[in-house]
Design a protein around this motif. Sequence first.
Motif, PDB file in Angstrom:
ATOM      1  N   UNK A   1       0.836  -1.209   0.000  1.00 63.23           N
ATOM      2  CA  UNK A   1       0.000   0.000   0.000  1.00 63.23           C
ATOM      3  C   UNK A   1       0.865   1.251   0.000  1.00 63.23           C
ATOM      4  N   UNK A   2       1.926   1.250   0.804  1.00 62.07           N
ATOM      5  CA  UNK A   2       2.792   2.429   0.867  1.00 62.07           C
ATOM      6  C   UNK A   2       3.571   2.613  -0.428  1.00 62.07           C
ATOM      7  N   UNK A   3       3.965   1.511  -1.060  1.00 59.31           N
ATOM      8  CA  UNK A   3       4.666   1.618  -2.338  1.00 59.31           C
ATOM      9  C   UNK A   3       3.751   2.179  -3.416  1.00 59.31           C
ATOM     10  N   UNK A   4       2.471   1.824  -3.352  1.00 59.14           N
ATOM     11  CA  UNK A   4       1.511   2.324  -4.348  1.00 59.14           C
ATOM     12  C   UNK A   4       1.232   3.806  -4.160  1.00 59.14           C
ATOM     13  N   UNK A   5       1.150   4.236  -2.889  1.00 58.24           N
ATOM     14  CA  UNK A   5       0.877   5.649  -2.600  1.00 58.24           C
ATOM     15  C   UNK A   5       1.909   6.141  -1.578  1.00 58.24           C
TER      16      UNK A   5
END
Length: 351
Positions: free
Chosen positions: A239-243
């Motif tokens: 999730x953090x890599x995506x946003x």
Amino acid sequence: MKLIDLLHRWTGGLIGLLLALLGLSGAFLVHKNAWTLAPHADDRRLDDISQLATVTQMLMADPASRPQSITYASDDFGLLRLLYTAGKGAYADQHGTVVLQWNSQWERPELWLFDLHHHLFSGDAGKAVVGMAAMCGLFFVVTGLLLWWRTRKTFEWRLVPARMTRPAIIRHHRDLGVVVAPLLLLSLLTGAILVFRPMAALLFGPDAPAQIDRSLAAPPPLTARLAAHLDWARMIVTAQERFPDAELRSLTLPRKDSGLITVRMRRPQEWLPNGRTTLWFAADSGVLVAARDASTLPTSVKGYNLLYPLHAAKVGGLAFRMFMTLSGLALTLLGTLAVWSFWFRRPKRRS
């Protein structure tokens, strides 16, 4: 005008106390994070994604003690909130240590007060009643302004009535109402639209409700059961890599056999406390199924997402919280005195 006056008085006499209850509970909830007492509630929010991933893995690893959802710490509340089935829950510090537990919402005033304000302890039926009360409140504000206009030359600012007589209460009610009318309109209109989404057409156009429903809908359900062991840490990292610029806000297990684990994030441009930037993971494998970037939502949907932060004073800092507190307290005063003057201070008829 006589008909408007009659409707205004009778409707206020019938539901004034309900509006007063909603106003008072709302005034307290605006400051909920400040008066919620729990160890480490004042801790500074951690934004280290590796730490958050590790804590999530620890809390979710055991299927027997796994919470239904995790709400992560925010800038003004430094604890994780864990919710389980049957109304149970806990607060944990940002290292995953449980600091407070409850077996029912009645053990935590911030929880039952929230349920009172939003659902009147009655689920969806109570929520509908709250929405209708907000619509009645809007009617009071509009008709009250019309009725005040006839007596505008006698306006006098008073915090409380000069005397507890019916004429003094009515005059105070009328003059206080016109002073706080803008705040009441904001509170009542946003509240009504949040309950009855079709009312969003009033602000964002006739196509807005359908567009909001489409844009905020989850992906189609998966025929997938929740696995006993998943790589929860990897979901958080994904999730953090995506946003990369988003703040992690919540993780929720599948609802109603949807087969989807939901992770919500809040990007910098979002006002909504838990954001609308959302990722869905397959419950059986933890694989990313879909993602929604709140910054790409249609304008009407972005506008709709601003309503709750305005209603609950989640933006604007202490100054705006005080304005919304004033709105709630004014509604409490107007509602209680309206009922008092209507039922207990009516003039006696002469024989």
